[in-house]
Design a protein around this motif. Structure first.
Motif: not given
Length: 387
Positions: A100-101, A117-124, A132-140
């Motif tokens: 999450x962090x 250099x790079x950025x950690x991003x959610x898969x979506x 809205x799938x961005x908001x419902x994506x799981x954390x892990x």
């Protein structure tokens, strides 16, 4: 009062330098060299283990029954788990922290061919694509990936960059030092503790303070993965105080101001006599303090005890809001901790039996025992605590 004046500007300067030096567990050589330089500049000689844990001894009137102060140089981070077909990197965490962090964190990947250099991003990660799938994506950690800021559209591109499985990923601290004394940054755990120790040492050196026993300044390199002070404790040390973060969160008594003295962590209670000595030093020196108990927390002290070190241990902390996340502290706590360390360093030894590793019951410590103490009083009458 026995506390010494702390060079506040020096402490903040050291903290800023430490935060700007990446040191996830397993990649600590550079920060070890920096702290070695500071210790030598302050007049101490550094002894180092094979992997880089450090000991610098400030000599006192005697070497047996020495006191130790310890903090850790390593921080949280990540490691490359897989090179993905889309050219991005699957990660596993170094240390215990939530993905999450990690989302949105800027990073540096250390490879044999240099850094990226790079950025950690959610898969979506694209709202314009996933809505809205961005908001419902799981954390892990299995639900995030590292986007490299280089030509890396597929796995072959990533291989050509020289990125390999196991490469270390450092997380940008993004430090902010605010005019009102608050400091916001990642990795304040435990680079703030290191800065506190160096500031306390500088105060002792500037004052030419005399201590009753040697003071061992210890810096470890793998606390975040549970190793901590397991291999840097010498047999001369009778007591050890860890300097680390306390957790200011609902249900906790830690505070961003003053010293938070830990009475216990997940490994059990800290030494009865040493913690009470620290409380008394706070009272005698008008240092603000509070006590706390940590249920999901361990420090360098735990690893030393588990490794078989027969030392009294205690933990003093600076309150951190959002520990292992986007952390915040206040300089008041850092200065208070440094003052307490100086007061402890110059304070007299009360348990003289601790000069020896083992001895008889004469001079052994006593704890209030109520009725049991009264019943045993004829037996223990001659065994009063030596002062």
């Amino acid at each position: 009062m026995s506390r010494l004046a702390i060079d506040h500007e020096y402490m903040l300067h050291v903290l800023e330098k430490l935060l700007k030096t990446p040191s996830p567990t397993g990649y600590t050589d550079t920060v070890v060299r920096y702290v070695t330089h500071e210790l030598e500049r302050l007049g101490l000689t550094v002894e180092m283990t094979r992997r880089g844990a450090m000991r610098a001894i400030r000599r006192g009137k005697r070497d047996d029954g020495a006191r130790a102060i310890v903090s850790h140089l390593d921080t949280l981070g990540a490691q490359v788990k897989q090179l993905k077909d889309n050219g991005r990197l699957e990660l596993v965490p170094i240390g215990h922290w939530s993905a999450r962090f990690a989302e949105g964190a800027r990073t540096t990947v250390f490879t044999d061919n240099g850094t990226y250099r790079g950025t950690i991003l959610p898969l979506k990660a694209s709202g314009h694509t996933f809505n809205d799938e961005v908001d419902s994506a799981p954390v892990g950690w299995q639900h995030v990936e590292l986007r490299i800021d280089a030509l890396s559209r597929n796995r072959n591109d990533t291989v050509k960059l020289g990125i390999e499985i196991g490469d270390i990923v450092a997380i940008d601290p993004q430090p902010e030092f605010l005019d009102n004394g608050f400091i916001v940054s990642r990795h304040l755990d435990d680079k703030a503790g290191v800065a506190v120790m160096l500031a306390a040492l500088k105060a002792l050196q500037d004052e030419g303070a005399e201590t009753p026993v040697d003071i061992h300044f210890l810096f470890t390199i793998a606390e975040e993965v549970g190793v901590g002070a397991s291999s840097v404790i010498s047999h001369d040390i009778a007591s050890m105080i860890a300097v680390d973060n306390g957790t200011t969160a609902p249900g906790q008594n830690s505070d961003e101001f003053g010293v938070t003295i830990a009475m216990a962590d997940q490994t059990g209670p800290f030494d009865y006599h040493l913690t009470r000595k620290l409380v008394k030093l706070c009272k005698d020196n008008e240092i603000r303090y509070q006590k706390d108990v940590f249920r999901y927390y361990r420090s360098d002290s735990a690893s030393a005890i588990e490794a078989g070190a027969d030392v009294r241990t205690a933990l003093i902390t600076f309150g951190v809001d959002a520990s292992h996340g986007y952390e915040r502290i206040h300089t008041h706590a850092l200065r208070s901790l440094a003052e307490l360390i100086t007061a402890y360093a110059v304070s007299p030894v009360e348990i003289k039996r601790d000069f020896k590793e083992t001895s008889g019951v004469k001079g052994f410590t006593r704890q209030p025992a109520g009725k049991a103490e009264q019943e045993l009083s004829p037996v223990i009458a001659d065994e009063e605590l030596e002062s």
